[in-house]
Design an enzyme around this catalytic site. Structure first.
Site, PDB file in Angstrom:
ATOM      1  N   GLU A  60       0.874  -1.156   0.000  1.00 48.90           N
ATOM      2  CA  GLU A  60       0.000   0.000   0.000  1.00 48.90           C
ATOM      3  C   GLU A  60       0.922   1.219   0.000  1.00 48.90           C
ATOM      4  O   GLU A  60       2.127   1.064  -0.116  1.00 48.90           O
ATOM      5  CB  GLU A  60      -0.898  -0.039   1.234  1.00 48.90           C
ATOM      6  CG  GLU A  60      -1.637  -1.370   1.360  1.00 48.90           C
ATOM      7  CD  GLU A  60      -2.545  -1.442   2.563  1.00 48.90           C
ATOM      8  OE1 GLU A  60      -3.091  -0.413   2.965  1.00 48.90           O
ATOM      9  OE2 GLU A  60      -2.715  -2.541   3.111  1.00 48.90           O
ATOM     10  N   HIS A  70      11.666 -16.457  -8.299  1.00 47.79           N
ATOM     11  CA  HIS A  70      10.569 -15.522  -8.576  1.00 47.79           C
ATOM     12  C   HIS A  70      11.026 -14.185  -9.148  1.00 47.79           C
ATOM     13  O   HIS A  70      10.294 -13.206  -9.086  1.00 47.79           O
ATOM     14  CB  HIS A  70       9.705 -15.280  -7.335  1.00 47.79           C
ATOM     15  CG  HIS A  70       9.216 -16.541  -6.699  1.00 47.79           C
ATOM     16  ND1 HIS A  70       9.607 -16.957  -5.452  1.00 47.79           N
ATOM     17  CD2 HIS A  70       8.399 -17.508  -7.154  1.00 47.79           C
ATOM     18  CE1 HIS A  70       9.042 -18.106  -5.160  1.00 47.79           C
ATOM     19  NE2 HIS A  70       8.308 -18.469  -6.188  1.00 47.79           N
ATOM     20  N   ARG A 110       3.391 -14.281  -6.834  1.00 52.49           N
ATOM     21  CA  ARG A 110       2.093 -14.561  -7.474  1.00 52.49           C
ATOM     22  C   ARG A 110       1.966 -14.017  -8.892  1.00 52.49           C
ATOM     23  O   ARG A 110       0.946 -14.238  -9.546  1.00 52.49           O
ATOM     24  CB  ARG A 110       0.967 -14.044  -6.581  1.00 52.49           C
ATOM     25  CG  ARG A 110       0.853 -14.862  -5.297  1.00 52.49           C
ATOM     26  CD  ARG A 110      -0.184 -14.319  -4.356  1.00 52.49           C
ATOM     27  NE  ARG A 110      -1.534 -14.533  -4.851  1.00 52.49           N
ATOM     28  CZ  ARG A 110      -2.617 -14.142  -4.186  1.00 52.49           C
ATOM     29  NH1 ARG A 110      -2.493 -13.509  -3.041  1.00 52.49           N
ATOM     30  NH2 ARG A 110      -3.803 -14.371  -4.670  1.00 52.49           N
ATOM     31  N   ARG A 116     -12.759  -9.164   0.768  1.00 43.52           N
ATOM     32  CA  ARG A 116     -11.549  -8.899   1.551  1.00 43.52           C
ATOM     33  C   ARG A 116     -11.841  -9.064   3.038  1.00 43.52           C
ATOM     34  O   ARG A 116     -12.855  -8.587   3.541  1.00 43.52           O
ATOM     35  CB  ARG A 116     -11.046  -7.457   1.316  1.00 43.52           C
ATOM     36  CG  ARG A 116     -11.113  -6.956  -0.115  1.00 43.52           C
ATOM     37  CD  ARG A 116     -10.215  -7.694  -1.068  1.00 43.52           C
ATOM     38  NE  ARG A 116      -8.842  -7.744  -0.644  1.00 43.52           N
ATOM     39  CZ  ARG A 116      -7.965  -6.762  -0.818  1.00 43.52           C
ATOM     40  NH1 ARG A 116      -8.325  -5.647  -1.416  1.00 43.52           N
ATOM     41  NH2 ARG A 116      -6.730  -6.899  -0.404  1.00 43.52           N
TER      42      ARG A 116
END
Length: 275
Positions: free
Chosen positions: A3, A93, A112, A263
């Site tokens: 964030e 990754h 991801r 969420r």
DNA sequence: AAGCGGTCCTGTGTGC
DNA sequence: TGCACACAGGACCGCT
């Protein structure tokens, strides 16, 4: 991850080490990460041989200006990281590597693979979606504007804080819950029922929570790392997020968790009453 | 306008 | 131990 506090922490670090460095070479291991332009050959052409002339943040995007004319934008989404390293061994990754002219690399890694990179002429890129519709920055917005944006919209407060184009940009799931706990506002509270005092408290809490998180280099719940690999610290001083069934720090009532638009949302059922 | 469910992915923790 | 399932700092898209 990330964030506003995590993105800002990353930006500050990169600004310290990447400014005026040249990108000599780009390696792309997972092309789907490149969102703009749609072919990776063009992406490489835009980026290769360019000097990083500015580094900024727009909402949760990191913007790197190249030769004063182009932009390289990065969104880390859930598990993305930008690492600055001179290590020769490739970490797992790692999907994109920018080789710099100082024997270091800027590595985009992402478990991801949700993160996205954009490149293009500065003016055109900023006029395109999703940059065009971003709401004012959560740390920069002034009260008058904050008030008028809330008054002109409808909906529930939690979803509204998560929406990057609605009221402010930069807030995600952790800090939305933290901010609402500090203001004692229920996450399902409607915008139209917020009092002037609550709106004022809300903006104060937004600035306080995000500033404190920034001072603590963001939160590392699982995967967020600063570009040197270090974790953030705000998770240690958070008040509600991921504290299900633990006592509220204000009133000892057990923290509840509900789903709001998919969420997890943590709140104190005693302190945060819906009006 | 606002609110959903699904989608993009991999890793981790839980319960049987 | 093995396996299935739910869930994770985000945000589009298409539908109601």
């Amino acid at each position: 991850m990330p964030e506003l506090p995590e993105v800002e922490t990353t930006k500050k670090y990169l600004k310290k080490y990447l400014l005026n460095k040249k990108i000599n070479k780009v390696w792309i291991g997972y092309p789907k990460i490149i969102k703009e332009p749609d072919n990776i050959k063009q992406f490489k052409e835009i980026v290769r041989g360019k000097k990083i002339t500015h580094i900024n943040r727009l909402g949760k995007y990191i913007l790197m200006e190249l030769n004063h004319k182009y932009l390289l934008a990065v969104h880390l989404k859930m598990t993305g990281n930008l690492l600055y390293t001179n290590s020769k061994t490739k970490q797992p990754h790692s999907h994109i590597i920018f080789y710099l002219n100082n024997k270091h690399q800027l590595v985009f890694s992402d478990i991801r693979k949700f993160g996205r990179l954009y490149a293009g002429p500065k003016k055109e890129l900023l006029k395109s979606l999703p940059f065009l519709t971003l709401a004012p920055d959560a740390l920069k917005i002034k009260f008058d504007k904050f008030l008028s944006r809330i008054k002109s919209k409808r909906g529930k407060i939690k979803q509204s804080l998560l929406n990057q184009s609605k009221i402010v940009s930069g807030i995600g799931n952790i800090y939305a819950d933290e901010i609402l706990w500090h203001t004692k506002i229920h996450p399902l509270q409607s915008l139209e029922n917020l009092s002037l005092t609550q709106i004022s408290n809300l903006l104060n809490a937004i600035k306080m929570v995000l500033t404190t998180a920034l001072k603590n280099k963001g939160s590392t719940i699982q995967t967020y790392r600063q570009p040197d690999g270090q974790s953030g610290n705000y998770q240690r001083i958070r008040k509600v997020y991921a504290r299900y069934d633990l006592p509220c720090f204000r009133c000892n009532t057990k923290i509840k968790v509900i789903k709001i638009s998919g969420r997890s949302t943590y709140y104190c059922p005693q302190c945060q009453k819906k009006i």
